[in-house]
Write a protein that holds these residues in place. Structure first.
Motif, PDB file in Angstrom:
ATOM      1  N   GLU A 121       0.817  -1.209   0.000  1.00 39.11           N
ATOM      2  CA  GLU A 121       0.000   0.000   0.000  1.00 39.11           C
ATOM      3  C   GLU A 121       0.856   1.267   0.000  1.00 39.11           C
ATOM      4  OE1 GLU A 121      -3.292   0.521  -0.232  1.00 39.11           O
ATOM      5  OE2 GLU A 121      -3.469  -1.606  -0.680  1.00 39.11           O
ATOM      6  N   LEU A 122       2.012   1.226   0.668  1.00 33.89           N
ATOM      7  CA  LEU A 122       2.865   2.408   0.728  1.00 33.89           C
ATOM      8  C   LEU A 122       3.715   2.580  -0.530  1.00 33.89           C
ATOM      9  CD1 LEU A 122       4.072   2.239   4.444  1.00 33.89           C
ATOM     10  CD2 LEU A 122       2.511   3.912   3.445  1.00 33.89           C
ATOM     11  N   ARG A 123       3.919   1.462  -1.230  1.00 36.15           N
ATOM     12  CA  ARG A 123       4.781   1.540  -2.412  1.00 36.15           C
ATOM     13  C   ARG A 123       4.178   2.449  -3.481  1.00 36.15           C
ATOM     14  NH1 ARG A 123       4.986  -3.463  -3.460  1.00 36.15           N
ATOM     15  NH2 ARG A 123       6.868  -3.917  -2.257  1.00 36.15           N
ATOM     16  N   THR A 124       2.871   2.362  -3.672  1.00 37.33           N
ATOM     17  CA  THR A 124       2.229   3.155  -4.730  1.00 37.33           C
ATOM     18  C   THR A 124       2.316   4.659  -4.462  1.00 37.33           C
ATOM     19  OG1 THR A 124       0.737   1.324  -5.264  1.00 37.33           O
ATOM     20  CG2 THR A 124       0.086   3.530  -5.978  1.00 37.33           C
ATOM     21  N   PRO A 125       1.915   5.158  -3.280  1.00 34.98           N
ATOM     22  CA  PRO A 125       2.061   6.605  -3.064  1.00 34.98           C
ATOM     23  C   PRO A 125       3.504   7.071  -3.059  1.00 34.98           C
ATOM     24  CG  PRO A 125       1.335   5.508  -1.062  1.00 34.98           C
ATOM     25  CD  PRO A 125       1.229   4.510  -2.149  1.00 34.98           C
ATOM     26  N   ILE A 126       4.407   6.247  -2.552  1.00 37.38           N
ATOM     27  CA  ILE A 126       5.821   6.640  -2.551  1.00 37.38           C
ATOM     28  C   ILE A 126       6.331   6.749  -3.989  1.00 37.38           C
ATOM     29  CG2 ILE A 126       8.149   5.850  -1.972  1.00 37.38           C
ATOM     30  CD1 ILE A 126       7.032   4.749   0.621  1.00 37.38           C
ATOM     31  N   ALA A 127       5.950   5.772  -4.834  1.00 38.89           N
ATOM     32  CA  ALA A 127       6.386   5.810  -6.234  1.00 38.89           C
ATOM     33  C   ALA A 127       5.802   7.031  -6.944  1.00 38.89           C
ATOM     34  CB  ALA A 127       5.964   4.523  -6.943  1.00 38.89           C
ATOM     35  N   GLY A 128       4.507   7.325  -6.661  1.00 38.62           N
ATOM     36  CA  GLY A 128       3.903   8.511  -7.275  1.00 38.62           C
ATOM     37  C   GLY A 128       4.570   9.795  -6.821  1.00 38.62           C
ATOM     38  N   GLU A 138       0.480   9.470   5.509  1.00 42.71           N
ATOM     39  CA  GLU A 138       0.333   9.738   6.940  1.00 42.71           C
ATOM     40  C   GLU A 138      -0.898   9.037   7.499  1.00 42.71           C
ATOM     41  OE1 GLU A 138       0.210  13.566  10.006  1.00 42.71           O
ATOM     42  OE2 GLU A 138      -0.091  13.839   7.851  1.00 42.71           O
ATOM     43  N   ALA A 139      -1.988   9.025   6.742  1.00 40.76           N
ATOM     44  CA  ALA A 139      -3.195   8.337   7.194  1.00 40.76           C
ATOM     45  C   ALA A 139      -2.949   6.840   7.333  1.00 40.76           C
ATOM     46  CB  ALA A 139      -4.340   8.610   6.219  1.00 40.76           C
ATOM     47  N   ILE A 140      -2.231   6.278   6.348  1.00 46.00           N
ATOM     48  CA  ILE A 140      -1.922   4.845   6.426  1.00 46.00           C
ATOM     49  C   ILE A 140      -1.064   4.548   7.649  1.00 46.00           C
ATOM     50  CG2 ILE A 140      -0.693   2.952   5.282  1.00 46.00           C
ATOM     51  CD1 ILE A 140      -1.534   4.146   2.604  1.00 46.00           C
ATOM     52  N   VAL A 141      -0.016   5.353   7.861  1.00 46.12           N
ATOM     53  CA  VAL A 141       0.866   5.116   9.014  1.00 46.12           C
ATOM     54  C   VAL A 141       0.106   5.287  10.317  1.00 46.12           C
ATOM     55  CG1 VAL A 141       2.898   5.977  10.227  1.00 46.12           C
ATOM     56  CG2 VAL A 141       2.943   5.736   7.739  1.00 46.12           C
ATOM     57  N   ASP A 142      -0.748   6.293  10.424  1.00 44.81           N
ATOM     58  CA  ASP A 142      -1.528   6.491  11.651  1.00 44.81           C
ATOM     59  C   ASP A 142      -2.420   5.283  11.935  1.00 44.81           C
ATOM     60  OD1 ASP A 142      -0.398   8.944  12.086  1.00 44.81           O
ATOM     61  OD2 ASP A 142      -2.045  10.088  11.166  1.00 44.81           O
ATOM     62  N   ASP A 143      -3.072   4.776  10.885  1.00 46.87           N
ATOM     63  CA  ASP A 143      -3.928   3.604  11.081  1.00 46.87           C
ATOM     64  C   ASP A 143      -3.107   2.388  11.490  1.00 46.87           C
ATOM     65  OD1 ASP A 143      -6.182   5.016  10.541  1.00 46.87           O
ATOM     66  OD2 ASP A 143      -6.350   4.392   8.443  1.00 46.87           O
ATOM     67  N   LEU A 144      -1.911   2.249  10.938  1.00 46.77           N
ATOM     68  CA  LEU A 144      -1.050   1.125  11.321  1.00 46.77           C
ATOM     69  C   LEU A 144      -0.642   1.237  12.789  1.00 46.77           C
ATOM     70  CD1 LEU A 144       1.286   0.789   8.195  1.00 46.77           C
ATOM     71  CD2 LEU A 144      -0.667  -0.630   8.802  1.00 46.77           C
ATOM     72  N   GLY A 165      -9.007   6.509   0.435  1.00 47.20           N
ATOM     73  CA  GLY A 165      -9.137   5.692   1.650  1.00 47.20           C
ATOM     74  C   GLY A 165      -7.937   4.780   1.848  1.00 47.20           C
ATOM     75  N   THR A 166      -7.698   4.376   3.114  1.00 45.00           N
ATOM     76  CA  THR A 166      -6.545   3.510   3.433  1.00 45.00           C
ATOM     77  C   THR A 166      -6.904   2.032   3.425  1.00 45.00           C
ATOM     78  OG1 THR A 166      -6.983   3.594   5.817  1.00 45.00           O
ATOM     79  CG2 THR A 166      -5.583   5.326   4.873  1.00 45.00           C
ATOM     80  N   GLY A 167      -8.183   1.696   3.504  1.00 48.43           N
ATOM     81  CA  GLY A 167      -8.571   0.293   3.577  1.00 48.43           C
ATOM     82  C   GLY A 167      -8.357  -0.320   4.946  1.00 48.43           C
ATOM     83  N   LEU A 168      -8.183   0.527   5.970  1.00 49.54           N
ATOM     84  CA  LEU A 168      -7.928   0.023   7.323  1.00 49.54           C
ATOM     85  C   LEU A 168      -9.048   0.356   8.304  1.00 49.54           C
ATOM     86  CD1 LEU A 168      -4.153   0.956   7.662  1.00 49.54           C
ATOM     87  CD2 LEU A 168      -5.099  -1.336   7.395  1.00 49.54           C
ATOM     88  N   GLY A 169     -10.017   1.151   7.890  1.00 47.39           N
ATOM     89  CA  GLY A 169     -11.057   1.592   8.819  1.00 47.39           C
ATOM     90  C   GLY A 169     -11.843   0.453   9.421  1.00 47.39           C
TER      91      GLY A 169
END
Length: 457
Positions: free
Chosen positions: A243-250, A282-288, A407-411
Protein backbone atom coordinates in the motif's frame (compact mmCIF):
# COMPACT_ATOMS: atom_id res chain seq x y z
CA UNK A 1 36.26 -31.87 47.71
CA UNK A 2 32.81 -31.02 46.35
CA UNK A 3 31.13 -33.84 44.42
CA UNK A 4 29.64 -32.58 41.11
CA UNK A 5 25.88 -32.79 41.04
CA UNK A 6 24.44 -35.04 38.31
CA UNK A 7 22.97 -32.98 35.51
CA UNK A 8 20.57 -35.59 34.16
CA UNK A 9 17.17 -35.88 35.82
CA UNK A 10 17.36 -39.61 35.18
CA UNK A 11 20.71 -39.83 36.99
CA UNK A 12 19.51 -37.67 39.88
CA UNK A 13 16.43 -39.81 40.45
CA UNK A 14 18.53 -42.99 40.21
CA UNK A 15 21.04 -41.69 42.78
CA UNK A 16 18.16 -40.66 45.04
CA UNK A 17 16.65 -44.15 44.70
CA UNK A 18 20.01 -45.77 45.54
CA UNK A 19 20.54 -43.61 48.63
CA UNK A 20 16.96 -44.08 49.82
CA UNK A 21 17.08 -47.85 49.21
CA UNK A 22 20.39 -48.19 51.05
CA UNK A 23 19.10 -46.29 54.07
CA UNK A 24 15.77 -48.12 54.25
CA UNK A 25 17.15 -51.57 53.49
CA UNK A 26 20.09 -51.13 55.90
CA UNK A 27 17.67 -50.27 58.70
CA UNK A 28 15.47 -53.24 57.79
CA UNK A 29 18.54 -55.52 57.56
CA UNK A 30 19.81 -54.40 60.94
CA UNK A 31 16.41 -55.09 62.47
CA UNK A 32 16.29 -58.53 60.84
CA UNK A 33 19.78 -59.34 62.08
CA UNK A 34 18.93 -58.26 65.61
CA UNK A 35 15.65 -60.20 65.57
CA UNK A 36 17.33 -63.36 64.22
CA UNK A 37 20.12 -63.18 66.82
CA UNK A 38 17.68 -62.54 69.64
CA UNK A 39 15.45 -65.44 68.62
CA UNK A 40 18.43 -67.79 68.26
CA UNK A 41 19.76 -66.87 71.71
CA UNK A 42 16.37 -67.19 73.37
CA UNK A 43 15.59 -70.50 71.71
CA UNK A 44 19.05 -71.88 72.58
CA UNK A 45 18.89 -70.93 76.25
CA UNK A 46 15.28 -72.16 76.54
CA UNK A 47 16.25 -75.60 75.26
CA UNK A 48 19.36 -75.79 77.46
CA UNK A 49 17.40 -74.64 80.51
CA UNK A 50 14.79 -77.32 79.92
CA UNK A 51 17.41 -80.09 79.64
CA UNK A 52 19.44 -78.78 82.60
CA UNK A 53 16.29 -78.69 84.76
CA UNK A 54 15.52 -82.34 83.90
CA UNK A 55 19.00 -83.59 84.87
CA UNK A 56 19.13 -81.39 87.97
CA UNK A 57 16.03 -83.19 89.23
CA UNK A 58 17.62 -86.51 88.26
CA UNK A 59 20.78 -85.64 90.26
CA UNK A 60 18.73 -84.83 93.33
CA UNK A 61 16.92 -88.16 92.94
CA UNK A 62 20.20 -90.06 92.47
CA UNK A 63 19.23 -91.45 89.06
CA UNK A 64 22.02 -90.11 86.86
CA UNK A 65 23.72 -92.70 84.63
CA UNK A 66 27.49 -92.65 84.09
CA UNK A 67 26.99 -91.56 80.47
CA UNK A 68 24.20 -89.03 80.27
CA UNK A 69 22.07 -89.47 77.12
CA UNK A 70 21.79 -86.33 74.97
CA UNK A 71 18.44 -84.72 74.35
CA UNK A 72 18.46 -83.15 70.90
CA UNK A 73 19.59 -80.52 70.18
CA UNK A 74 21.31 -80.22 73.57
CA UNK A 75 24.21 -82.70 73.39
CA UNK A 76 26.69 -81.19 75.85
CA UNK A 77 25.67 -82.18 79.42
CA UNK A 78 27.95 -82.26 82.50
CA UNK A 79 27.55 -82.66 86.22
CA UNK A 80 30.42 -80.88 88.03
CA UNK A 81 31.22 -81.00 91.75
CA UNK A 82 32.30 -78.10 93.94
CA UNK A 83 35.96 -78.81 93.15
CA UNK A 84 35.42 -78.37 89.41
CA UNK A 85 35.62 -82.07 88.53
CA UNK A 86 33.29 -83.56 85.92
CA UNK A 87 31.35 -86.29 87.71
CA UNK A 88 28.97 -87.32 84.94
CA UNK A 89 28.79 -86.22 81.30
CA UNK A 90 27.17 -86.93 77.99
CA UNK A 91 29.18 -88.72 75.34
CA UNK A 92 30.02 -85.46 73.48
CA UNK A 93 31.16 -83.70 76.69
CA UNK A 94 33.03 -86.64 78.30
CA UNK A 95 36.79 -86.28 78.77
CA UNK A 96 36.66 -82.55 78.41
CA UNK A 97 37.17 -79.84 80.93
CA UNK A 98 34.02 -78.36 82.49
CA UNK A 99 31.93 -76.29 80.11
CA UNK A 100 32.32 -73.35 82.51
CA UNK A 101 33.72 -72.50 85.92
CA UNK A 102 30.68 -70.36 86.68
CA UNK A 103 28.76 -71.59 89.75
CA UNK A 104 25.31 -70.02 90.26
CA UNK A 105 24.80 -68.52 93.73
CA UNK A 106 22.58 -70.27 96.26
CA UNK A 107 19.82 -67.64 95.94
CA UNK A 108 19.72 -67.79 92.12
CA UNK A 109 20.09 -71.35 90.86
CA UNK A 110 19.90 -70.62 87.10
CA UNK A 111 22.58 -68.78 85.17
CA UNK A 112 23.18 -68.45 81.42
CA UNK A 113 26.74 -69.19 80.41
CA UNK A 114 28.73 -68.51 77.28
CA UNK A 115 32.19 -70.03 77.27
CA UNK A 116 34.84 -71.49 74.98
CA UNK A 117 36.40 -74.67 76.43
CA UNK A 118 39.63 -75.73 74.69
CA UNK A 119 38.44 -79.15 73.48
CA UNK A 120 34.80 -78.43 72.66
CA UNK A 121 34.97 -74.83 71.47
CA UNK A 122 32.53 -72.00 72.11
CA UNK A 123 29.27 -73.10 73.69
CA UNK A 124 26.07 -71.61 75.05
CA UNK A 125 24.92 -73.38 78.19
CA UNK A 126 22.59 -73.16 81.16
CA UNK A 127 24.15 -73.74 84.61
CA UNK A 128 21.83 -74.99 87.40
CA UNK A 129 22.86 -75.35 91.02
CA UNK A 130 21.36 -78.62 92.27
CA UNK A 131 20.97 -77.54 95.94
CA UNK A 132 21.68 -74.41 98.00
CA UNK A 133 24.47 -76.24 99.88
CA UNK A 134 27.99 -74.86 99.49
CA UNK A 135 29.26 -78.16 98.06
CA UNK A 136 26.31 -78.56 95.70
CA UNK A 137 26.75 -80.09 92.29
CA UNK A 138 26.18 -77.97 89.22
CA UNK A 139 24.52 -79.26 86.06
CA UNK A 140 25.61 -77.73 82.74
CA UNK A 141 23.53 -78.30 79.61
CA UNK A 142 24.65 -76.61 76.43
CA UNK A 143 25.17 -76.62 72.70
CA UNK A 144 27.89 -75.35 70.48
CA UNK A 145 27.25 -71.71 69.51
CA UNK A 146 24.89 -71.72 66.47
CA UNK A 147 26.51 -70.79 63.17
CA UNK A 148 24.11 -67.90 62.75
CA UNK A 149 25.70 -66.32 65.81
CA UNK A 150 29.27 -67.47 65.42
CA UNK A 151 30.53 -66.90 61.87
CA UNK A 152 28.80 -63.72 60.62
CA UNK A 153 27.06 -65.47 57.75
CA UNK A 154 23.76 -63.89 58.74
CA UNK A 155 25.21 -60.39 58.39
CA UNK A 156 26.87 -61.30 55.09
CA UNK A 157 23.59 -62.68 53.74
CA UNK A 158 21.64 -59.61 54.83
CA UNK A 159 24.28 -57.28 53.34
CA UNK A 160 24.16 -59.20 50.08
CA UNK A 161 20.38 -58.94 49.99
CA UNK A 162 20.55 -55.19 50.66
CA UNK A 163 22.99 -54.73 47.77
CA UNK A 164 20.90 -56.84 45.40
CA UNK A 165 17.66 -55.02 46.25
CA UNK A 166 19.42 -51.65 45.99
CA UNK A 167 20.74 -52.56 42.57
CA UNK A 168 17.28 -53.73 41.51
CA UNK A 169 15.75 -50.49 42.78
CA UNK A 170 18.34 -48.45 40.87
CA UNK A 171 17.70 -50.41 37.67
CA UNK A 172 13.92 -50.08 37.95
CA UNK A 173 14.21 -46.34 38.64
CA UNK A 174 16.59 -45.87 35.70
CA UNK A 175 14.25 -47.71 33.32
CA UNK A 176 11.00 -46.11 34.53
CA UNK A 177 12.39 -42.56 34.60
CA UNK A 178 13.92 -43.16 31.17
CA UNK A 179 10.57 -44.24 29.77
CA UNK A 180 8.85 -41.29 31.45
CA UNK A 181 11.35 -38.82 30.02
CA UNK A 182 11.39 -40.35 26.55
CA UNK A 183 8.49 -38.11 25.40
CA UNK A 184 10.31 -35.11 26.90
CA UNK A 185 13.37 -35.91 24.80
CA UNK A 186 11.16 -36.21 21.72
CA UNK A 187 9.58 -32.84 22.52
CA UNK A 188 13.03 -31.28 23.04
CA UNK A 189 14.29 -32.68 19.75
CA UNK A 190 11.28 -31.35 17.85
CA UNK A 191 11.49 -27.94 19.55
CA UNK A 192 15.13 -27.64 18.47
CA UNK A 193 13.99 -28.11 14.85
CA UNK A 194 11.45 -25.25 15.00
CA UNK A 195 12.78 -21.99 13.60
CA UNK A 196 11.35 -18.55 12.98
CA UNK A 197 11.11 -19.29 9.27
CA UNK A 198 9.12 -22.51 9.79
CA UNK A 199 6.62 -22.62 12.64
CA UNK A 200 4.46 -25.36 11.12
CA UNK A 201 6.10 -28.16 13.12
CA UNK A 202 4.39 -29.48 16.24
CA UNK A 203 5.76 -31.47 19.14
CA UNK A 204 4.69 -35.12 19.47
CA UNK A 205 1.93 -35.71 22.02
CA UNK A 206 2.38 -38.88 24.10
CA UNK A 207 -0.68 -41.06 24.77
CA UNK A 208 -2.60 -40.55 27.99
CA UNK A 209 -3.52 -37.47 29.95
CA UNK A 210 -0.54 -37.03 32.27
CA UNK A 211 1.43 -33.84 32.87
CA UNK A 212 3.79 -34.44 29.95
CA UNK A 213 0.86 -34.91 27.54
CA UNK A 214 -0.72 -31.71 28.85
CA UNK A 215 2.62 -29.94 28.39
CA UNK A 216 2.80 -31.15 24.78
CA UNK A 217 -0.78 -29.99 24.11
CA UNK A 218 0.00 -26.57 25.61
CA UNK A 219 3.22 -26.30 23.60
CA UNK A 220 1.35 -27.09 20.38
CA UNK A 221 -1.35 -24.54 21.19
CA UNK A 222 1.34 -21.94 21.88
CA UNK A 223 3.10 -22.79 18.61
CA UNK A 224 -0.20 -22.50 16.73
CA UNK A 225 -0.83 -19.04 18.23
CA UNK A 226 2.75 -18.02 17.48
CA UNK A 227 2.47 -19.25 13.91
CA UNK A 228 -0.77 -17.32 13.44
CA UNK A 229 0.77 -14.17 14.95
CA UNK A 230 3.85 -14.42 12.73
CA UNK A 231 1.66 -15.07 9.69
CA UNK A 232 -0.42 -12.00 10.50
CA UNK A 233 2.71 -9.92 10.91
CA UNK A 234 4.08 -11.13 7.60
CA UNK A 235 0.80 -10.46 5.83
CA UNK A 236 0.56 -7.12 7.55
CA UNK A 237 4.10 -6.16 6.51
CA UNK A 238 3.46 -7.33 2.97
CA UNK A 239 0.17 -5.43 2.71
CA UNK A 240 1.65 -2.30 4.28
CA UNK A 241 4.65 -2.29 1.96
CA UNK A 242 2.33 -2.83 -1.00
CA UNK A 243 0.00 0.00 0.00
CA UNK A 244 2.87 2.41 0.73
CA UNK A 245 4.78 1.54 -2.41
CA UNK A 246 2.23 3.15 -4.73
CA UNK A 247 2.06 6.61 -3.06
CA UNK A 248 5.82 6.64 -2.55
CA UNK A 249 6.39 5.81 -6.23
CA UNK A 250 3.90 8.51 -7.27
CA UNK A 251 5.54 11.05 -4.99
CA UNK A 252 8.99 10.19 -6.34
CA UNK A 253 7.76 10.46 -9.92
CA UNK A 254 6.29 13.96 -9.37
CA UNK A 255 9.42 15.21 -7.61
CA UNK A 256 11.74 13.81 -10.30
CA UNK A 257 9.54 15.31 -13.01
CA UNK A 258 9.70 18.69 -11.28
CA UNK A 259 13.50 18.47 -11.13
CA UNK A 260 14.04 17.17 -14.68
CA UNK A 261 11.51 19.42 -16.41
CA UNK A 262 11.17 22.57 -14.35
CA UNK A 263 9.89 24.59 -17.32
CA UNK A 264 7.05 22.21 -18.08
CA UNK A 265 5.86 21.59 -14.51
CA UNK A 266 3.80 23.90 -12.36
CA UNK A 267 5.66 24.00 -9.00
CA UNK A 268 2.52 24.82 -7.02
CA UNK A 269 0.56 21.95 -8.55
CA UNK A 270 3.47 19.56 -7.93
CA UNK A 271 3.72 20.60 -4.29
CA UNK A 272 -0.02 20.26 -3.79
CA UNK A 273 0.00 16.79 -5.35
CA UNK A 274 3.00 15.81 -3.20
CA UNK A 275 1.25 17.03 -0.06
CA UNK A 276 -1.86 15.03 -0.95
CA UNK A 277 0.31 11.93 -1.35
CA UNK A 278 2.00 12.65 1.98
CA UNK A 279 -1.43 13.03 3.60
CA UNK A 280 -2.44 9.60 2.30
CA UNK A 281 0.80 8.05 3.57
CA UNK A 282 0.33 9.74 6.94
CA UNK A 283 -3.20 8.34 7.19
CA UNK A 284 -1.92 4.84 6.43
CA UNK A 285 0.87 5.12 9.01
CA UNK A 286 -1.53 6.49 11.65
CA UNK A 287 -3.93 3.60 11.08
CA UNK A 288 -1.05 1.12 11.32
CA UNK A 289 0.00 2.64 14.65
CA UNK A 290 -3.57 2.36 15.90
CA UNK A 291 -3.63 -1.34 15.01
CA UNK A 292 -0.29 -1.86 16.75
CA UNK A 293 -1.57 -0.15 19.93
CA UNK A 294 -4.73 -2.24 19.87
CA UNK A 295 -2.59 -5.38 19.90
CA UNK A 296 -0.74 -4.38 23.06
CA UNK A 297 -3.11 -2.15 25.08
CA UNK A 298 -5.79 -2.93 27.67
CA UNK A 299 -8.68 -1.22 25.91
CA UNK A 300 -11.42 -2.98 27.86
CA UNK A 301 -10.71 -0.97 31.01
CA UNK A 302 -12.22 2.41 31.71
CA UNK A 303 -15.34 4.08 33.06
CA UNK A 304 -18.87 3.12 31.95
CA UNK A 305 -20.49 5.44 29.39
CA UNK A 306 -23.78 5.67 27.53
CA UNK A 307 -23.53 4.19 24.06
CA UNK A 308 -26.63 6.06 22.86
CA UNK A 309 -25.17 9.39 23.99
CA UNK A 310 -21.93 8.60 22.16
CA UNK A 311 -23.91 7.84 18.99
CA UNK A 312 -25.62 11.23 19.28
CA UNK A 313 -22.26 13.01 19.50
CA UNK A 314 -20.87 11.20 16.48
CA UNK A 315 -23.99 11.81 14.39
CA UNK A 316 -23.85 15.51 15.29
CA UNK A 317 -20.22 15.71 14.14
CA UNK A 318 -21.10 14.00 10.82
CA UNK A 319 -24.22 16.05 10.20
CA UNK A 320 -22.84 17.52 6.95
CA UNK A 321 -22.96 14.17 5.15
CA UNK A 322 -25.82 11.87 4.27
CA UNK A 323 -28.77 12.21 6.72
CA UNK A 324 -28.62 9.82 9.66
CA UNK A 325 -31.68 8.61 11.55
CA UNK A 326 -31.11 7.35 15.10
CA UNK A 327 -33.50 5.05 16.92
CA UNK A 328 -32.88 4.06 20.55
CA UNK A 329 -34.84 1.11 21.95
CA UNK A 330 -32.91 0.88 25.24
CA UNK A 331 -30.41 3.00 27.11
CA UNK A 332 -27.28 0.85 27.37
CA UNK A 333 -24.01 1.46 29.16
CA UNK A 334 -20.73 -0.17 28.21
CA UNK A 335 -17.22 -0.06 29.69
CA UNK A 336 -14.05 0.64 27.76
CA UNK A 337 -12.20 3.29 25.82
CA UNK A 338 -14.68 5.99 24.90
CA UNK A 339 -12.33 7.38 22.23
CA UNK A 340 -11.86 4.01 20.56
CA UNK A 341 -15.57 3.17 20.52
CA UNK A 342 -16.21 6.62 19.08
CA UNK A 343 -13.76 5.80 16.29
CA UNK A 344 -15.70 2.64 15.51
CA UNK A 345 -18.93 4.62 15.28
CA UNK A 346 -17.29 7.23 13.08
CA UNK A 347 -15.92 4.57 10.74
CA UNK A 348 -19.23 2.71 10.47
CA UNK A 349 -21.41 5.81 10.01
CA UNK A 350 -18.99 7.47 7.57
CA UNK A 351 -18.74 4.23 5.60
CA UNK A 352 -22.56 4.00 5.46
CA UNK A 353 -22.84 7.62 4.33
CA UNK A 354 -20.43 6.99 1.44
CA UNK A 355 -22.43 4.03 0.14
CA UNK A 356 -26.01 5.13 0.97
CA UNK A 357 -28.39 6.36 -1.71
CA UNK A 358 -30.61 8.52 0.47
CA UNK A 359 -30.37 7.76 4.20
CA UNK A 360 -28.49 5.98 6.97
CA UNK A 361 -30.19 4.38 10.00
CA UNK A 362 -28.53 3.77 13.39
CA UNK A 363 -30.29 1.66 16.01
CA UNK A 364 -29.14 1.27 19.63
CA UNK A 365 -30.62 -1.32 21.98
CA UNK A 366 -30.02 -4.31 24.23
CA UNK A 367 -30.37 -7.97 23.33
CA UNK A 368 -29.47 -10.96 25.49
CA UNK A 369 -27.34 -8.92 27.89
CA UNK A 370 -25.42 -7.28 25.05
CA UNK A 371 -25.46 -3.75 23.77
CA UNK A 372 -26.39 -3.93 20.08
CA UNK A 373 -25.69 -1.11 17.62
CA UNK A 374 -26.82 -1.44 14.00
CA UNK A 375 -25.70 0.86 11.16
CA UNK A 376 -27.75 0.35 7.99
CA UNK A 377 -27.60 2.10 4.62
CA UNK A 378 -29.79 1.84 1.54
CA UNK A 379 -26.94 1.46 -0.91
CA UNK A 380 -25.88 -1.44 -3.09
CA UNK A 381 -24.92 -3.67 -0.15
CA UNK A 382 -22.07 -6.16 0.22
CA UNK A 383 -22.14 -9.62 -1.31
CA UNK A 384 -22.05 -12.63 0.99
CA UNK A 385 -18.57 -13.69 -0.16
CA UNK A 386 -17.12 -10.25 0.64
CA UNK A 387 -18.62 -9.82 4.15
CA UNK A 388 -15.46 -11.04 5.86
CA UNK A 389 -13.00 -9.73 3.29
CA UNK A 390 -13.90 -6.12 3.98
CA UNK A 391 -12.59 -6.49 7.54
CA UNK A 392 -9.16 -7.51 6.29
CA UNK A 393 -6.41 -4.92 6.23
CA UNK A 394 -6.07 -2.89 3.02
CA UNK A 395 -8.97 -4.73 1.37
CA UNK A 396 -11.15 -2.27 -0.59
CA UNK A 397 -13.96 -3.35 -2.88
CA UNK A 398 -14.37 -1.78 -6.30
CA UNK A 399 -17.30 0.39 -5.20
CA UNK A 400 -15.32 1.60 -2.21
CA UNK A 401 -12.35 2.59 -4.35
CA UNK A 402 -14.64 4.51 -6.66
CA UNK A 403 -16.42 6.39 -3.87
CA UNK A 404 -13.33 7.08 -1.75
CA UNK A 405 -10.11 6.95 -3.82
CA UNK A 406 -7.99 8.27 -0.94
CA UNK A 407 -9.14 5.69 1.65
CA UNK A 408 -6.55 3.51 3.43
CA UNK A 409 -8.57 0.29 3.58
CA UNK A 410 -7.93 0.02 7.32
CA UNK A 411 -11.06 1.59 8.82
CA UNK A 412 -13.15 -1.57 9.10
CA UNK A 413 -10.13 -3.64 10.18
CA UNK A 414 -9.47 -1.16 13.00
CA UNK A 415 -13.15 -1.17 13.95
CA UNK A 416 -13.23 -4.96 14.32
CA UNK A 417 -9.96 -4.92 16.31
CA UNK A 418 -11.46 -2.37 18.70
CA UNK A 419 -14.69 -4.36 19.06
CA UNK A 420 -12.83 -7.61 19.80
CA UNK A 421 -10.42 -5.87 22.22
CA UNK A 422 -13.53 -4.79 24.18
CA UNK A 423 -14.77 -8.38 24.28
CA UNK A 424 -17.40 -7.78 21.58
CA UNK A 425 -17.90 -8.44 17.88
CA UNK A 426 -18.50 -6.58 14.63
CA UNK A 427 -20.19 -8.36 11.71
CA UNK A 428 -22.15 -7.71 8.55
CA UNK A 429 -25.58 -9.30 8.78
CA UNK A 430 -28.50 -9.75 6.37
CA UNK A 431 -30.52 -6.72 5.32
CA UNK A 432 -33.43 -6.19 2.92
CA UNK A 433 -31.45 -3.42 1.23
CA UNK A 434 -27.93 -2.10 1.48
CA UNK A 435 -25.42 -3.17 4.15
CA UNK A 436 -26.12 -3.71 7.85
CA UNK A 437 -23.15 -3.57 10.26
CA UNK A 438 -23.92 -4.93 13.74
CA UNK A 439 -21.71 -4.10 16.75
CA UNK A 440 -22.23 -6.09 19.96
CA UNK A 441 -20.58 -5.20 23.29
CA UNK A 442 -21.07 -6.29 26.90
CA UNK A 443 -23.57 -4.23 28.90
CA UNK A 444 -22.53 -2.64 32.20
CA UNK A 445 -25.19 -2.06 34.85
CA UNK A 446 -25.01 1.34 36.56
CA UNK A 447 -27.08 2.46 39.54
CA UNK A 448 -27.59 6.12 38.55
CA UNK A 449 -27.19 6.72 34.81
CA UNK A 450 -26.38 10.24 33.74
CA UNK A 451 -28.69 12.21 31.54
CA UNK A 452 -28.13 11.81 27.86
CA UNK A 453 -28.42 14.12 24.91
CA UNK A 454 -31.21 13.98 22.33
CA UNK A 455 -30.75 11.02 20.01
CA UNK A 456 -32.66 11.87 16.83
CA UNK A 457 -31.36 13.76 13.83
Amino acid sequence: MKIPRPVSIRARYTVAAIVTSLIVLTVIGACLDAAARYKSVVDTFDSTKRVASQWSAAVRAGRVPRVIPAISPVDLIQVVDHAGRVVRASEQAAGAEPLSNVRPPADDRFEEVTACPAVIGCVMAMAIRVTPASDSLVVYAGVRTPAVLANGRLEAGIAGGVLVLTGLSAWVTWVLVGRTLCPVEAIRTRMSQITGSDLSLRVPVPPGGDEIALLAHTANQTLARLEEAVSQQRRFASDASHELRTPIAGLRLRLEEALLHPADVDPRASIQAALATVDRMEAIVDDLLVLARLRSGDTASGEPFDLAMLVAEVVEDLATGMPVRVHVTDRVFIRGSRVQVMRVLENLIANAQRHAESTVAVTVGEEGGLAVLEVTDDGGGISLRDRERVFQRFVRLEDGRRRDPDGTGLGLAISREIAESHGGSLRIEDSSRGARFVLRLDVVRVEAPVETAPLAS
